[in-house]
Scaffold this active site. Structure first.
Site, PDB file in Angstrom:
ATOM      1  N   SER A  83      31.089  75.260  24.035  1.00 54.92           N
ATOM      2  CA  SER A  83      30.456  74.862  22.779  1.00 54.92           C
ATOM      3  C   SER A  83      29.365  73.845  23.058  1.00 54.92           C
ATOM      4  CB  SER A  83      31.481  74.271  21.804  1.00 54.92           C
ATOM      5  OG  SER A  83      30.819  73.862  20.618  1.00 54.92           O
TER       6      SER A  83
ATOM      7  N   VAL B 188      30.266  67.713  27.937  1.00 55.14           N
ATOM      8  CA  VAL B 188      29.926  68.379  29.193  1.00 55.14           C
ATOM      9  C   VAL B 188      28.956  69.535  28.931  1.00 55.14           C
ATOM     10  CG1 VAL B 188      30.821  69.621  31.205  1.00 55.14           C
ATOM     11  CG2 VAL B 188      32.088  67.679  30.286  1.00 55.14           C
ATOM     12  N   CYS B 189      29.168  70.274  27.863  1.00 49.56           N
ATOM     13  CA  CYS B 189      28.283  71.400  27.536  1.00 49.56           C
ATOM     14  C   CYS B 189      26.859  70.914  27.248  1.00 49.56           C
ATOM     15  CB  CYS B 189      28.820  72.177  26.336  1.00 49.56           C
ATOM     16  SG  CYS B 189      30.457  72.892  26.615  1.00 49.56           S
ATOM     17  N   SER B 190      26.752  69.822  26.508  1.00 50.43           N
ATOM     18  CA  SER B 190      25.445  69.224  26.234  1.00 50.43           C
ATOM     19  C   SER B 190      24.778  68.785  27.521  1.00 50.43           C
ATOM     20  CB  SER B 190      25.589  68.018  25.297  1.00 50.43           C
ATOM     21  OG  SER B 190      26.014  68.414  24.031  1.00 50.43           O
TER      22      SER B 190
END
Length: 168
Positions: A54, A59-61
């Site tokens: 997501s 971490v995804c950002s």
């Protein structure tokens, strides 16, 4: 089959996992404007596909920002896609807020076409597992990382090195 955990609990991955040397399977995902995007649309380019559960999580950002920062140095013959099951509208809002302009975010929410083709669907969560793929101009997979713990970062240096090897 790669073993993956989410917060140290094992999860089940659905779909067909790819390995180095495979021909990359085509897929159909949605751009932020709801237009269809396929792997075949970028044939002739080196592709780095960054997969995140997501876009709106830490971490995804960070993963998406890292590849966005590196994109300019990779040149025009490289396309970077970030794939998640976030809605295209949420991806567009996030990109605008974060100033993401060199990575194309695409959504697999509609039918999990990418997740099925690359074996990244987390059955228990209906999210995609964190992973990175590098595909050459002829659709051969040259780098694969299924991150063993979904909340960990991928190996950015290895993925970027794989791209640079193809653009020499």
């Amino acid at each position: 089959m790669t073993k993956v955990t989410f917060h140290n609990d094992p999860v089940t991955l659905l779909g067909t996992q790819v390995t180095v040397g495979d021909t990359a399977p085509d897929f159909s995902v949605l751009a932020n404007d709801l237009s269809e995007v396929k792997l075949s649309d970028s044939k002739g380019k080196v592709r780095l596909i960054s997969v995140v559960p997501s876009i709106d999580t830490g971490v995804c950002s960070a993963q998406t920002r890292k590849f966005n920062e590196e994109a300019a140095a990779l040149g025009d013959d490289v396309q970077i896609l970030t794939v998640s099951v976030d809605l295209p509208f949420a991806q567009a809002r996030w990109c605008a807020a974060e100033g993401i302009d060199a990575v194309q975010t695409v959504s697999d929410h509609r039918d999990l076409s990418f997740g099925e083709a690359f074996g990244t669907i987390i059955q228990e969560l209906r999210l995609l597992t964190r992973s990175v793929f590098v595909i050459d101009k002829d659709d051969k997979v040259t780098y694969v990382e299924y991150v063993s713990e979904v909340t960990d970062h991928p190996d950015y240096d290895k993925a970027l090195s794989a791209v640079k090897e193809l653009t020499k």
